[in-house]
Each structure stands twice: as structure tokens, then as C-alpha cells.
Design a protein around this motif. Structure first.
Motif, PDB file in Angstrom:
ATOM      1  N   SER A   1       0.824  -1.204   0.000  1.00 17.22           N
ATOM      2  CA  SER A   1       0.000   0.000   0.000  1.00 17.22           C
ATOM      3  C   SER A   1       0.863   1.262   0.000  1.00 17.22           C
ATOM      4  CB  SER A   1      -0.921  -0.012   1.226  1.00 17.22           C
ATOM      5  OG  SER A   1      -1.714   1.157   1.267  1.00 17.22           O
ATOM      6  N   ARG A   2       1.923   1.269   0.790  1.00 14.83           N
ATOM      7  CA  ARG A   2       2.802   2.436   0.856  1.00 14.83           C
ATOM      8  C   ARG A   2       3.526   2.650  -0.472  1.00 14.83           C
ATOM      9  NH1 ARG A   2       5.566   0.690   4.528  1.00 14.83           N
ATOM     10  NH2 ARG A   2       7.421   0.014   3.399  1.00 14.83           N
ATOM     11  N   GLN A   3       3.999   1.575  -1.087  1.00 14.07           N
ATOM     12  CA  GLN A   3       4.746   1.697  -2.334  1.00 14.07           C
ATOM     13  C   GLN A   3       3.842   2.084  -3.502  1.00 14.07           C
ATOM     14  OE1 GLN A   3       6.416  -2.209  -2.406  1.00 14.07           O
ATOM     15  NE2 GLN A   3       7.986  -1.756  -0.877  1.00 14.07           N
ATOM     16  N   SER A   4       2.637   1.542  -3.559  1.00 15.88           N
ATOM     17  CA  SER A   4       1.713   1.904  -4.639  1.00 15.88           C
ATOM     18  C   SER A   4       1.283   3.357  -4.531  1.00 15.88           C
ATOM     19  CB  SER A   4       0.485   0.984  -4.614  1.00 15.88           C
ATOM     20  OG  SER A   4      -0.185   1.072  -3.369  1.00 15.88           O
ATOM     21  N   THR A   5       1.070   3.841  -3.292  1.00 12.24           N
ATOM     22  CA  THR A   5       0.734   5.259  -3.095  1.00 12.24           C
ATOM     23  C   THR A   5       1.887   6.156  -3.528  1.00 12.24           C
ATOM     24  OG1 THR A   5      -0.672   4.650  -1.217  1.00 12.24           O
ATOM     25  CG2 THR A   5      -0.039   6.960  -1.425  1.00 12.24           C
TER      26      THR A   5
ATOM     27  N   LYS B   1       4.020   9.560 -10.213  1.00 10.86           N
ATOM     28  CA  LYS B   1       3.464   9.668 -11.548  1.00 10.86           C
ATOM     29  C   LYS B   1       2.742  10.992 -11.746  1.00 10.86           C
ATOM     30  CE  LYS B   1       0.519   7.262 -14.866  1.00 10.86           C
ATOM     31  NZ  LYS B   1      -0.375   6.102 -15.118  1.00 10.86           N
ATOM     32  N   GLU B   2       1.992  11.436 -10.724  1.00 11.26           N
ATOM     33  CA  GLU B   2       1.308  12.718 -10.813  1.00 11.26           C
ATOM     34  C   GLU B   2       2.299  13.877 -10.925  1.00 11.26           C
ATOM     35  OE1 GLU B   2      -1.228  12.958  -7.450  1.00 11.26           O
ATOM     36  OE2 GLU B   2      -2.677  11.492  -8.217  1.00 11.26           O
ATOM     37  N   GLN B   3       3.472  13.706 -10.319  1.00 13.15           N
ATOM     38  CA  GLN B   3       4.506  14.740 -10.392  1.00 13.15           C
ATOM     39  C   GLN B   3       5.323  14.645 -11.675  1.00 13.15           C
ATOM     40  OE1 GLN B   3       6.848  14.185  -6.853  1.00 13.15           O
ATOM     41  NE2 GLN B   3       5.113  14.547  -5.475  1.00 13.15           N
ATOM     42  N   GLY B   4       5.114  13.580 -12.447  1.00  9.50           N
ATOM     43  CA  GLY B   4       5.874  13.388 -13.666  1.00  9.50           C
ATOM     44  C   GLY B   4       7.302  12.967 -13.425  1.00  9.50           C
ATOM     45  N   VAL B   5       7.543  12.304 -12.305  1.00 10.46           N
ATOM     46  CA  VAL B   5       8.892  11.900 -11.915  1.00 10.46           C
ATOM     47  C   VAL B   5       9.017  10.388 -12.070  1.00 10.46           C
ATOM     48  CG1 VAL B   5      10.599  11.845 -10.060  1.00 10.46           C
ATOM     49  CG2 VAL B   5       9.067  13.814 -10.301  1.00 10.46           C
ATOM     50  N   VAL B   6      10.115   9.942 -12.659  1.00  9.49           N
ATOM     51  CA  VAL B   6      10.399   8.520 -12.788  1.00  9.49           C
ATOM     52  C   VAL B   6      11.116   8.051 -11.524  1.00  9.49           C
ATOM     53  CG1 VAL B   6      11.574   6.742 -14.131  1.00  9.49           C
ATOM     54  CG2 VAL B   6      10.580   8.732 -15.284  1.00  9.49           C
ATOM     55  N   ALA B   7      10.585   7.006 -10.899  1.00  8.70           N
ATOM     56  CA  ALA B   7      11.154   6.502  -9.647  1.00  8.70           C
ATOM     57  C   ALA B   7      11.475   5.022  -9.805  1.00  8.70           C
ATOM     58  CB  ALA B   7      10.193   6.738  -8.495  1.00  8.70           C
ATOM     59  N   PRO B   8      12.590   4.676 -10.422  1.00  6.32           N
ATOM     60  CA  PRO B   8      12.924   3.251 -10.639  1.00  6.32           C
ATOM     61  C   PRO B   8      13.124   2.481  -9.350  1.00  6.32           C
ATOM     62  CG  PRO B   8      14.786   4.668 -11.210  1.00  6.32           C
ATOM     63  CD  PRO B   8      13.619   5.571 -10.978  1.00  6.32           C
ATOM     64  N   ALA B   9      13.638   3.149  -8.309  1.00  3.98           N
ATOM     65  CA  ALA B   9      13.868   2.446  -7.045  1.00  3.98           C
ATOM     66  C   ALA B   9      12.546   2.033  -6.405  1.00  3.98           C
ATOM     67  CB  ALA B   9      14.660   3.338  -6.095  1.00  3.98           C
ATOM     68  N   VAL B  10      11.569   2.953  -6.418  1.00  9.81           N
ATOM     69  CA  VAL B  10      10.251   2.647  -5.844  1.00  9.81           C
ATOM     70  C   VAL B  10       9.559   1.562  -6.659  1.00  9.81           C
ATOM     71  CG1 VAL B  10       8.002   3.586  -5.195  1.00  9.81           C
ATOM     72  CG2 VAL B  10      10.056   4.992  -4.956  1.00  9.81           C
ATOM     73  N   LEU B  11       9.678   1.648  -7.992  1.00 12.23           N
ATOM     74  CA  LEU B  11       9.063   0.648  -8.860  1.00 12.23           C
ATOM     75  C   LEU B  11       9.678  -0.724  -8.635  1.00 12.23           C
ATOM     76  CD1 LEU B  11       7.121  -0.042 -11.150  1.00 12.23           C
ATOM     77  CD2 LEU B  11       8.904   0.624 -12.777  1.00 12.23           C
ATOM     78  N   SER B  12      10.997  -0.763  -8.484  1.00 11.04           N
ATOM     79  CA  SER B  12      11.675  -2.029  -8.234  1.00 11.04           C
ATOM     80  C   SER B  12      11.253  -2.638  -6.903  1.00 11.04           C
ATOM     81  CB  SER B  12      13.189  -1.818  -8.255  1.00 11.04           C
ATOM     82  OG  SER B  12      13.873  -3.004  -7.954  1.00 11.04           O
TER      83      SER B  12
END
Length: 350
Positions: A124-128, A134-145
Motif C-alpha cells: 500500500s505504501r509503495q503503490s501510493t 506519476k502525478e509529479q511526472g517523476v520517474v522513480a525506478p527504485a520505488v518501482l523495483s
């Protein structure tokens, strides 16, 4: 050098993806061809039309409606996956089976629940966080991983729970796939909507089941029973026979439904069961259309051999179930041609 290697790997990935897509499209084409070309439900629509143009229009509209309907069914699955990625999901969607596990193995169930609670909090924390990025238009590969890793852990835990439940022998159903939507409806939708949804499901199923049983009974009475019984019978007797055949087909359908619950997803189970028989049926029609010189006895034997080949390949798990339609159709054509070469009955002198 590493960039060149990475480019080749990416190119290979896209080529493999394209081959997989074409592989399934080709197999699905023969499944659709078998269903819309030979299935009794489609033939019933055609022969009940007032003329040829109306029958063709009905079949065409049925094929066109099938696409958005199938898309909607698959979309529900994707939406449910998204929903349970943001909201807490149960440890096992078949609540009755998991309750039995809790009663018989309480210590093991407590371990599962503790691990599940931690994983759901992380998910839940990671999906939020992913949605916020995504709303900020920022790519977060660490969070996605980290999110993908947590998903794998949830899947692994689900496999452990499923294995523990199956080891008890409590339920013949090996998975909880068919309970995901029911759990969502039961625990999320308002009371009135739940009742309306179940009423729609019952009404739709009654209509399809009635059509299936009537077509099966009509086929077995006309094509088997009345051909074997050469003596003429009254309309009243034929009606009684039709009712008896309907009852027998109903019992057979119940037995098949009980078997299908062990095949996982109902959508896949329907397509698998269809693929086991649609291929030889399609092959029979193709021989009738394009090989006029091949007689009925040859085709009958070829259909039996092709069906045996399909079941053998399915049990050995050689190809995807979609390709069983191709195997069955090609098998009937091939065995029919071989039977003509092997056995040529002598024609009687007139």
C-alpha cells in the motif's frame, strides 16, 4: 560493447514478444473459427433466422459484440488487480477454505497472517508513492523495483497458503482465482447493487444454459436416438425423449462443471474444454467443404483419431491449448486423406 549487447537483448525481447503475440493470434483465430463456424449455439441462430441475409447479419453482429464483451471481461481483471494493489487484499480469496485452514492449522495460519499484514502495508505504501511520483511526472525506478519485489513476495506467500490449503484436501478447487470478483462484490459494493448484480448473472446464465441444453438434446435425439430407432414414433413420444435427453445432458453438464472447478480460471477452463473438441469438429466441416470425394465413414474414423491425438497432446502439454484447435482440424484432414488411400471400398454394380 555493453551498449551493443543491451541493444541486441532488447531487440531479441521485442522479436520474442512479437512471435508470442502471433502464436496466440493464430491459435485464437482457429478457436474463433471453430466457435463461430461450427458451434451449435451459432448454427441455431443461423437456422432460426427468417432468411439468409438475416442469419448472416446475426452472426456478424454476434462476432462484433464478442470483441468489446471479451475486452470488458478482461478489463475487470485488470481493474481488480489495480484495486487490490491500493486496498488491502485478503490472504486468500476463498474465505471458507482459508477458515478451514485456520481451524485445522492455527499456528501456521498465524504465521501466514503476520507476514501478509507486513506485505500489505509495504504494498500500500509503495503503490501510493508510485501514484504520487506519476502525478509529479517523476520517474522513480527504485520505488518501482521495490514495488515489484513486494508483489513477488505477495505471490510467493499466496502460493504457500494455497499449498497448505490444498494439502488438507478440504476443497477440490486448487486456486482461488474464481473468488476474486465475488470477494470484491461481497465486501465492496452496496447491498442493493450486490443483489442486482447477482440477479443479472442468474438471468444471463439461465438463458445460455437453456439454449445449450436444448441444442444438445435436439442434436442427440435427432442425430443419434431417432437414427438408431428406425420405428416411427409419435410426437408425444418424441417430446418425452427430448425431455429425457435434456435431463441427461443437464447431469452431464453438472459433472463437467464440477471437473472444470479444478482447472483454475473459468474463462480459461471454457476455452480449454472448447479447444479439446472444436478442432475435430472444424476439421469435419473443412473436409465436407473442400474434399468432396471423401465419404462419411472415412471422416468419422479420422475425427476419432484426431480427437485421440488432441487429448494425447493436451495430456503431454506439448503446445498451448489454443493450438489444439489447429491440431484437431489438421488431424481430421490428414487422417481422412490417409484413410482414402488405405481403404477404398468396392462400389456395387447397379
Amino acid at each position: 560493447m555493453s551498449e551493443c549487447y543491451g541493444h541486441k537483448r532488447e531487440l531479441l525481447y521485442w522479436w520474442l514478444l512479437l512471435l508470442i503475440i502471433l502464436y496466440n493470434i493464430f491459435g485464437g483465430f482457429f478457436l474463433a473459427l471453430s466457435y463461430f463456424g461450427t458451434d451449435q449455439s451459432q448454427v441455431g441462430r443461423y437456422i432460426s433466422a427468417k432468411d439468409t441475409s438475416t442469419g448472416r447479419m446475426g452472426l456478424l453482429l454476434n462476432g462484433l459484440v464478442k470483441i468489446p464483451m471479451q475486452f470488458s471481461i478482461l478489463l475487470i481483471g485488470a481493474l481488480l488487480f489495480t484495486f487490490f494493489s491500493l486496498k488491502p487484499a485478503p490472504i486468500y480469496f476463498n474465505e471458507r477454505s482459508y477458515q478451514y485452514l485456520k481451524e485445522t492449522q492455527p499456528a501456521q495460519a498465524q504465521v501466514f497472517e503476520a507476514e501478509h499484514k507486513l506485505l500489505q502495508q509495504d504494498l500500500s505504501r509503495q503503490s501510493t508513492a508510485l501514484l504520487a511520483k506519476k502525478e509529479q511526472g517523476v520517474v522513480a525506478p527504485a520505488v518501482l523495483s521495490a514495488y515489484k519485489e513486494t508483489q513477488q513476495k505477495v505471490k510467493a506467500l499466496h502460493g504457500k497458503v494455497e499449498g497448505a490449503i490444498n494439502s488438507t484436501g478440504y476443497n477440490a478447487e486448487r486456486t482461488d482465482t474464481n473468488y476474486i470478483f465475488l470477494y470484491f462484490v461481497k465486501n465492496t459494493l452496496p447491498v442493493g447493487m450486490v443483489g442486482l448484480l447477482f440477479a443479472v448473472i442468474f438471468l444471463a446464465s439461465w438463458g445460455s444454459i437453456s439454449a445449450a441444453l436444448n441444442s444438445l438434446a435436439a442434436s442427440s435425439v435427432k442425430d443419434i436416438h431417432l437414427l438408431i430407432k428406425t420405428a416411427a414414433i409419435t410426437d408425444k413420444k418424441e417430446l418425452a425423449l427430448s425431455r429425457l435427453h435434456t435431463l441427461l445432458w443437464g447431469l452431464f453438464s453438472i459433472a463437467v462443471a464440477m471437473f472444470a472447478t479444478q482447472m483454475g480460471s473459468l474463462i480459461e477452463a471454457v476455452n480449454v474444454l472448447g479447444s479439446l473438441f472444436y478442432g475435430p469438429i472444424l476439421g469435419t466441416f473443412l473436409v465436407a467443404f473442400y474434399f468432396k470425394n471423401i465419404k462419411g465413414p472415412h471422416v468419422f474414423v479420422a475425427a476419432i483419431l484426431a480427437e485421440a491425438l488432441v487429448i494425447l497432446i493436451y495430456n503431454m502439454d506439448i503446445v498451448s491449448f489454443l493450438w489444439l484447435n489447429i491440431v484437431g482440424a489438421a488431424g481430421v484432414i490428414l487422417f481422412s486423406l490417409l484413410s482414402v488411400l488405405i481403404y477404398r471400398p468396392k462400389e456395387l454394380n447397379s
